[in-house]
Motif scaffolding. Structure first.
Motif, PDB file in Angstrom:
ATOM      1  N   ILE A 189     -21.956 -54.647   1.745  1.00 25.95           N
ATOM      2  CA  ILE A 189     -21.840 -55.622   0.760  1.00 25.95           C
ATOM      3  C   ILE A 189     -19.976 -54.679   0.735  1.00 25.95           C
ATOM      4  O   ILE A 189     -20.497 -53.696   0.488  1.00 25.95           O
ATOM      5  N   VAL A 190     -19.032 -55.317   1.056  1.00 21.79           N
ATOM      6  CA  VAL A 190     -18.073 -54.090   1.126  1.00 21.79           C
ATOM      7  C   VAL A 190     -17.166 -54.655   0.244  1.00 21.79           C
ATOM      8  O   VAL A 190     -16.053 -56.162  -0.043  1.00 21.79           O
ATOM      9  N   LEU A 242     -20.119 -57.916  -6.516  1.00 25.58           N
ATOM     10  CA  LEU A 242     -21.148 -57.744  -7.313  1.00 25.58           C
ATOM     11  C   LEU A 242     -22.290 -58.449  -8.285  1.00 25.58           C
ATOM     12  O   LEU A 242     -22.957 -58.252  -7.974  1.00 25.58           O
ATOM     13  N   SER A 243     -21.254 -59.619  -7.685  1.00 30.89           N
ATOM     14  CA  SER A 243     -22.208 -61.116  -7.578  1.00 30.89           C
ATOM     15  C   SER A 243     -23.045 -61.303  -7.124  1.00 30.89           C
ATOM     16  O   SER A 243     -24.254 -61.531  -7.064  1.00 30.89           O
ATOM     17  N   GLN A 289     -17.642 -54.614 -15.949  1.00 27.11           N
ATOM     18  CA  GLN A 289     -18.402 -53.763 -16.956  1.00 27.11           C
ATOM     19  C   GLN A 289     -19.866 -53.869 -16.824  1.00 27.11           C
ATOM     20  O   GLN A 289     -20.489 -53.459 -16.780  1.00 27.11           O
ATOM     21  N   THR A 290     -20.056 -55.533 -17.134  1.00 27.66           N
ATOM     22  CA  THR A 290     -21.048 -56.013 -17.562  1.00 27.66           C
ATOM     23  C   THR A 290     -22.286 -55.789 -16.145  1.00 27.66           C
ATOM     24  O   THR A 290     -23.114 -55.685 -16.319  1.00 27.66           O
ATOM     25  N   LEU A 291     -21.331 -56.897 -14.965  1.00 29.56           N
ATOM     26  CA  LEU A 291     -21.885 -56.400 -13.680  1.00 29.56           C
ATOM     27  C   LEU A 291     -22.180 -54.633 -13.647  1.00 29.56           C
ATOM     28  O   LEU A 291     -23.050 -54.896 -12.869  1.00 29.56           O
ATOM     29  N   ILE A 292     -21.431 -54.193 -13.273  1.00 23.84           N
ATOM     30  CA  ILE A 292     -21.659 -52.688 -13.045  1.00 23.84           C
ATOM     31  C   ILE A 292     -22.850 -51.944 -13.873  1.00 23.84           C
ATOM     32  O   ILE A 292     -23.688 -51.294 -13.074  1.00 23.84           O
ATOM     33  N   LEU A 311     -17.763 -59.985   2.933  1.00 24.33           N
ATOM     34  CA  LEU A 311     -16.284 -59.151   2.994  1.00 24.33           C
ATOM     35  C   LEU A 311     -16.074 -59.512   1.927  1.00 24.33           C
ATOM     36  O   LEU A 311     -15.828 -60.671   1.050  1.00 24.33           O
ATOM     37  N   ALA A 312     -16.279 -58.790   0.608  1.00 24.77           N
ATOM     38  CA  ALA A 312     -15.334 -59.346  -0.876  1.00 24.77           C
ATOM     39  C   ALA A 312     -14.120 -57.932  -0.879  1.00 24.77           C
ATOM     40  O   ALA A 312     -14.585 -57.725  -1.819  1.00 24.77           O
TER      41      ALA A 312
END
Length: 536
Positions: A16-17, A24-25, A143-146, A203-204
């Motif tokens: 995932i880039v 992150l999702s 912040q939550t996902l990290i 690619l993200a």
């Protein structure tokens, strides 16, 4: 999550880039059963998603409907939205919000009603349907996902790794259908180009706002994924539609600071320097008109009056209301000597969102098998000729989920297929450059002429001038790329020039004014709305 200083070749199930909401999702959805690498060219927090202030559009209120959200999106998209993609995103949006709630995102709630989300309204929406975390939604979601990513043992994070190029079977000279099998990335800490191998790559990488002199985007928004996908053989679509956010704070010490759409949604009025309100003369929806209408109106008034900026005034609202709804904007303005509870905020339009991108289907697949694009780097068909406010974050999550569903099925079907080891990067025939000034000069020149010639209002002559200069820059940059060690600055400039070329070619191909693309030579609207598709 682990971090790593890898050997020259690393193998994963999925690469995932990008480390925004889309990337992150996807990583979190894949991580329970698959080995995932996230590559991000700065720190994990430094993508565009964290800058999103307004919120996430979803039908949440009982008086709202999917049909209304779809209709608002189609109207904003000026007839160019893909209906299937629009319905797909709108119908999946509540599920995406629920997923974020489950992860612990602290969405704002109605005062005195615990558990009831506060919904705000933004330009182009017919109802209150913007779920938000005060005026810092993106930062709170990120912040939550990290934190969740850091807890996953199956996710390896490679910070300060810049995408050099995708690796495809065609580039390797292998027979059969072209397929993406990995990528090369520059480790900024060691200046070594590393090889990453995986049967699936997402690619993200976000948009390309840095192609313009004035932008609300972070420095990372250099169109890396779009340019790399183009070089890999993917079609791109609707690149002429660059959304200029109407209200970027105009202040010498406030680089790229956005004043959210929600300020206008909560009653903010746009004023000329003499205090005259001007939006009702441009559109019956006034300040709640879609962004392209508001941006062109501001551009018109600034050029007509010779003004450096216009003003956004919400001082008629009580101080407590402003501090509750816009605490971060209020604090930042106050730092700069602007009390928005007493005085209007100086604003100008700035490049904000890339509505076009790599052409994908409803599973986020590109034309090259094994390669996917999600978020701002993709063109799903949702945004058409103009993105409706707050539709972008939900698009990230919906298509991240659909991509991971497809990838999971593919990995299960091909679990026993061995991968052929990829060649490592060969830089034995290049040297270090002693002419880095060429990169900085070309970077500055590109962003200035794109602002002047390919901005809010365009003409054939301006586009021709831009195309001529892009061709000259491409020659210089390719020569530089072929003879010297790659650097992040060189890679970003290479990608920006490629994206600029795609924007100009797309703009030249559209002989009408639709949505975000306004041409003085073609001010009318064609009877049929047709996407602009470019193929390598």
């Amino acid at each position: 999550m682990t971090t790593s200083s890898p050997p020259s070749l690393q193998t994963f199930d999925v690469l995932i880039v990008g480390s925004g909401l889309a990337g992150l999702s996807a990583a979190l959805l894949l991580s329970p059963h698959h080995k995932v690498a996230i590559l991000t060219k700065r720190a994990v927090r430094e993508g565009s998603s964290g800058w999103a202030q307004g919120g996430i559009a979803a039908v949440w209120d009982k008086d709202d409907s999917f049909a209304a959200h779809v209709d608002d999106t189609l109207v904003a998209g000026a007839g160019l939205c893909d209906l299937a993609a629009t319905q797909f995103v709108v119908e999946q949006a509540p599920q995406a919000i629920a997923w974020l709630q489950k992860l612990g995102v602290p969405f704002s709630e109605e005062a005195g009603h615990a558990g009831q989300l506060h919904l705000t309204r933004e330009g182009g929406h017919s109802a209150r349907r913007i779920v938000h975390v005060t005026d810092a939604t993106g930062a709170a979601v990120q912040q939550t996902l990290i934190e969740k990513v850091k807890q996953s043992p199956n996710i390896t994070l490679f910070e300060h790794h810049t995408l050099v190029d995708l690796i495809t079977t065609a580039k390797l000279g292998q027979g059969g259908p072209n397929r993406c099998v990995g990528l090369y990335a520059l480790d900024d800490d060691t200046d070594e180009v590393l090889t990453f191998q995986a049967p699936h790559t997402i690619l993200a990488t976000g948009g390309a706002g840095k192609v313009y002199l004035y932008t609300t985007n972070p420095d990372t928004a250099t169109g890396d994924g779009i340019a790399a996908a183009w070089r890999a053989g993917c079609a791109v679509q609707n690149m002429e539609f660059i959304q200029f956010h109407p209200t970027c704070l105009f202040h010498p010490h406030a680089k790229s600071f956005l004043i959210t759409e929600a300020v206008r949604g909560e009653g903010g009025r746009l004023l000329l320097p003499d205090g005259t309100r001007f939006m009702p003369a441009h559109d019956p929806r006034a300040e709640l008109a879609p962004r392209d209408v508001v941006a062109r109106a501001i551009d018109f008034e600034m050029k007509k009056g010779g003004f450096d900026c216009v003003y956004l005034d919400i001082s008629h609202q009580p101080l407590a209301f402003i501090q509750e709804h816009f605490p971060n904007i209020y604090a930042r303005c106050l730092e700069l000597g602007i009390d928005m509870s007493k005085h209007p905020i100086p604003v100008v339009p700035a490049a904000h969102y890339t509505c076009g991108g790599v052409q994908t289907d409803l599973s986020a697949r590109t034309q090259v098998p094994g390669l996917y694009a999600v978020g701002e780097s993709a063109c799903t068909g949702l945004h058409g000729a103009n993105r409706l406010a707050s539709n972008s974050l939900v698009e990230c999550m919906v298509f991240a989920r659909s991509a991971t569903h497809w990838i999971t099925e593919e990995l299960a079907k091909n679990a026993a297929t061995p991968a052929q080891a990829l060649p490592v990067w060969d830089d034995s025939r290049v040297t270090d450059s002693d002419e880095s000034v060429v990169i900085s000069h070309n970077w500055d020149e590109l962003r200035r002429f794109m602002w002047d010639y390919v901005g809010i209002v365009r003409t054939n002559k301006r586009l021709e001038r831009a195309a001529h200069r892009i061709a000259l820059l491409q020659g210089e940059i390719q020569e530089f790329y072929a003879h010297f060690h790659v650097t992040r600055d060189l890679l970003e400039l290479r990608n920006l020039v490629q994206v600029a070329d795609l924007i100009v070619k797309s703009a030249q191909a559209r002989h009408e004014s639709r949505g975000l693309h306004f041409s003085r030579d073609y001010p009318g609207l064609l009877d049929q709305a047709v996407p602009t598709t470019l193929t390598p």
